[in-house]
Design an enzyme around this catalytic site. Structure first.
Site, mmCIF file in Angstrom:
data_model
loop_
_atom_site.group_PDB
_atom_site.id
_atom_site.type_symbol
_atom_site.label_atom_id
_atom_site.label_comp_id
_atom_site.label_asym_id
_atom_site.label_seq_id
_atom_site.Cartn_x
_atom_site.Cartn_y
_atom_site.Cartn_z
ATOM 1 N N HIS A 34 -52.869 28.870 46.802
ATOM 2 C CA HIS A 34 -53.483 27.746 46.201
ATOM 3 C C HIS A 34 -53.469 26.906 47.443
ATOM 4 O O HIS A 34 -53.949 25.587 47.229
ATOM 5 C CB HIS A 34 -52.136 27.199 45.418
ATOM 6 C CG HIS A 34 -50.964 26.510 45.964
ATOM 7 N ND1 HIS A 34 -49.868 27.474 46.197
ATOM 8 C CD2 HIS A 34 -50.423 25.365 46.269
ATOM 9 C CE1 HIS A 34 -49.089 26.645 47.087
ATOM 10 N NE2 HIS A 34 -49.087 25.689 46.860
HETATM 11 C C1 UD1 Z 1 -49.683 20.594 44.890
HETATM 12 C C2 UD1 Z 1 -49.316 20.108 46.277
HETATM 13 C C3 UD1 Z 1 -48.510 21.230 46.947
HETATM 14 C C4 UD1 Z 1 -47.974 22.516 46.149
HETATM 15 C C5 UD1 Z 1 -48.718 22.433 45.030
HETATM 16 C C6 UD1 Z 1 -48.054 23.471 43.831
HETATM 17 C C7 UD1 Z 1 -49.535 17.993 47.490
HETATM 18 C C8 UD1 Z 1 -50.596 17.568 48.671
HETATM 19 N N1 UD1 Z 1 -49.879 19.456 47.248
HETATM 20 O O1 UD1 Z 1 -50.959 20.942 45.317
HETATM 21 O O2 UD1 Z 1 -47.880 21.160 48.121
HETATM 22 O O3 UD1 Z 1 -47.461 23.285 46.804
HETATM 23 O O4 UD1 Z 1 -49.000 21.330 44.292
HETATM 24 O O5 UD1 Z 1 -49.043 23.725 42.756
HETATM 25 O O6 UD1 Z 1 -49.040 17.189 47.030
HETATM 26 N N2 UD1 Z 1 -55.134 20.614 38.811
HETATM 27 C C9 UD1 Z 1 -55.124 20.786 37.524
HETATM 28 N N3 UD1 Z 1 -53.955 20.632 36.573
HETATM 29 C C10 UD1 Z 1 -52.954 19.910 36.954
HETATM 30 C C11 UD1 Z 1 -52.939 19.325 38.248
HETATM 31 C C12 UD1 Z 1 -53.913 19.633 39.138
HETATM 32 O O7 UD1 Z 1 -56.155 21.373 37.110
HETATM 33 O O8 UD1 Z 1 -52.046 19.919 36.442
HETATM 34 C C13 UD1 Z 1 -56.093 20.853 39.544
HETATM 35 C C14 UD1 Z 1 -57.223 19.597 39.927
HETATM 36 O O9 UD1 Z 1 -58.466 20.014 40.013
HETATM 37 C C15 UD1 Z 1 -56.613 19.052 41.123
HETATM 38 C C16 UD1 Z 1 -56.248 20.250 41.935
HETATM 39 O O10 UD1 Z 1 -55.730 21.053 40.754
HETATM 40 O O11 UD1 Z 1 -57.719 18.278 41.824
HETATM 41 C C17 UD1 Z 1 -55.442 19.997 42.915
HETATM 42 O O12 UD1 Z 1 -54.032 19.455 42.367
HETATM 43 P P1 UD1 Z 1 -53.025 18.439 43.314
HETATM 44 O O13 UD1 Z 1 -52.013 18.207 42.468
HETATM 45 O O14 UD1 Z 1 -54.096 17.629 44.199
HETATM 46 O O15 UD1 Z 1 -52.759 19.601 44.571
HETATM 47 P P2 UD1 Z 1 -52.290 21.253 44.328
HETATM 48 O O16 UD1 Z 1 -53.196 21.867 45.011
HETATM 49 O O17 UD1 Z 1 -51.646 21.483 43.024
#
Ligand code: UD1
Length: 389
Positions: A216
């Protein structure tokens, strides 16, 4: 009475806060506690299921920030948590890990004059292109109590000039959760559903050999060439044993948009490299117990996650970390972790070497004994209400 407020936001936070919440509950009514969810992760599969699996109470407050760029997400959490802190007036804010919610809450609290305790402080990858490294360093800089999981963290903080009396080596709350839930996780029906179990969980069943993949990290999944190289290597491995891949939403989106779906089993043009044509088996993101059951019996785990390096260390499962560095060196020194980077040939060679040798013995790092949360809460009690002791 001691009044505390904890903040969680993303998947890896939930298993870190759960043992703390359970420990604080034992001190009711002497400790009053408010649990805030930022809403950084909001999908049932990334959030709700973890609360259920870990027996976490529903958050007292959900800030519902959702996804966004780093600046937008961090700023939005700060804006929304400030009135909660002003209203609740905690003596201390507890933050865990290194996600955007961790930093946003810590920064808001310290600017209101509220002390911050950082659980999982001091870890350093020394790679400032990693968003988590920025979050770790800044959170540690504003924290007044720094709870550390491994010796390298203590050394990093001292090198950065943190006063030794603020630093506490307490062990690993993520491992508290793992040890508490390992047995119940072993009853998960997932391995039966995947056709991996031989026998029943009740009669000490064995399993067919299989691998697990998780990806991820933006540096791996946002770059088409890197993602392609990793999938090519794991797909070749998947010709030798099934590799299950719970796919993070960000990774799924990119696999589709980069035209790499052919590496996943079940696609119309499955795996060009696997001799049995099985490919990598994609799964929806798993809840805590299902994922623990899958990891516990795996022959090999390939991951770019931080927490999984720690969990495989304690489970004694060989782990290949698909990154150039780790902020958790204890998992390499004591555990079963190897840092292999993202070069396709190197990943495949390391995986084949693991499969052709018996798993090397793995030791738990000091204090990874399931008692980190009681140690942390004892220190909080002592610091916040010394006259009651
Ligand atoms: C975040 C954390 C990372 C952690 C990871 C675990 C930061 C900078 N990153 O990364 O350290 O290891 O979580 O999973 O805080 N999305 C969904 N559903 C959700 C949440 C997110 O579909 O419930 C999708 C969205 O398109 C979003 C993307 O995932 O833009 C990234 O989500 P985000 O929370 O920004 O970062 P992660 O890559 O999940």
């Amino acid at each position: 009475m001691i009044r505390l407020l904890s903040v969680v936001g993303a998947r890896p936070n939930f298993m870190k806060i759960a043992p703390i919440v359970a420990e604080l509950k034992r001190d009711l009514p002497a400790i009053e506690h408010c649990l805030v969810h930022s809403g950084q992760h909001y999908d049932e599969l990334l959030s709700g299921n973890f609360f259920a699996d870990l027996g976490l109470p529903q958050p007292d407050v959900n800030l519902q920030v959702g996804s966004g760029s780093h600046a937008v997400q961090t700023a939005e959490i700060m804006k929304r948590i400030e009135p909660v802190l002003v209203d609740y007036k905690p003596q201390m804010v507890l933050v865990v890990g290194d996600v955007n919610s961790t930093l946003a809450a810590a920064l808001t609290a310290v600017k209101l004059g509220i002390g911050v305790a950082h659980i999982e402080a001091g870890l350093r990858s020394f790679d400032m292109t990693m968003p988590e490294e920025i979050n770790r360093k800044l959170t540690d800089a504003v924290s007044s109590l720094l709870f550390v999981t491994e010796q390298s963290g203590v050394e990093n903080l001292k090198r950065e000039g943190v006063a030794p009396e603020k630093i506490f080596l307490v062990g690993n709350v993520m491992i508290d959760s793992l040890l508490q839930h390992r047995e119940i996780a072993s009853k998960s029906p997932l391995l039966d559903r995947l056709g991996m179990r031989l026998g029943t969980p009740q009669n000490g069943s064995s399993c067919r050999p299989y691998g697990v993949l998780t990806l991820h990290r933006p540096s791996n999944v946002d770059d088409p060439e890197t993602l392609h190289g990793i999938l090519r290597a794991v797909s070749a491995l998947a010709a030798e044993l099934p590799v299950f891949f719970p796919v993070h939403p960000r990774t799924r989106k990119n696999i589709e948009s980069f035209g790499l779906s052919r590496y996943l089993a079940g696609s119309s043009e499955t795996s060009p490299t696997g001799t049995n044509g099985a490919g990598i088996v994609p799964l929806d993101p798993l809840g805590y117990l299902d994922f623990l059951s899958l990891n516990d019996r795996a022959r090999i785990v390939l991951t770019d996650s931080g927490g999984i390096q720690e969990e495989t260390t304690v489970l004694g499962v060989p782990c290949l970390t698909l990154r150039e560095n780790t902020e958790r060196p204890a998992t390499v020194e004591h555990g079963s972790n190897q840092i292999v980077g993202v070069d396709s040939d190197r990943i495949l060679a390391a995986a084949r070497s693991i499969l052709s040798h018996p798993a090397r013995p793995s030791r738990r790092p000091p204090l990874w004994d399931g008692q980190a949360a009681p140690r942390i809460v004892a220190i909080l009690r002592e610091r916040l209400q010394p006259d009651l002791l």
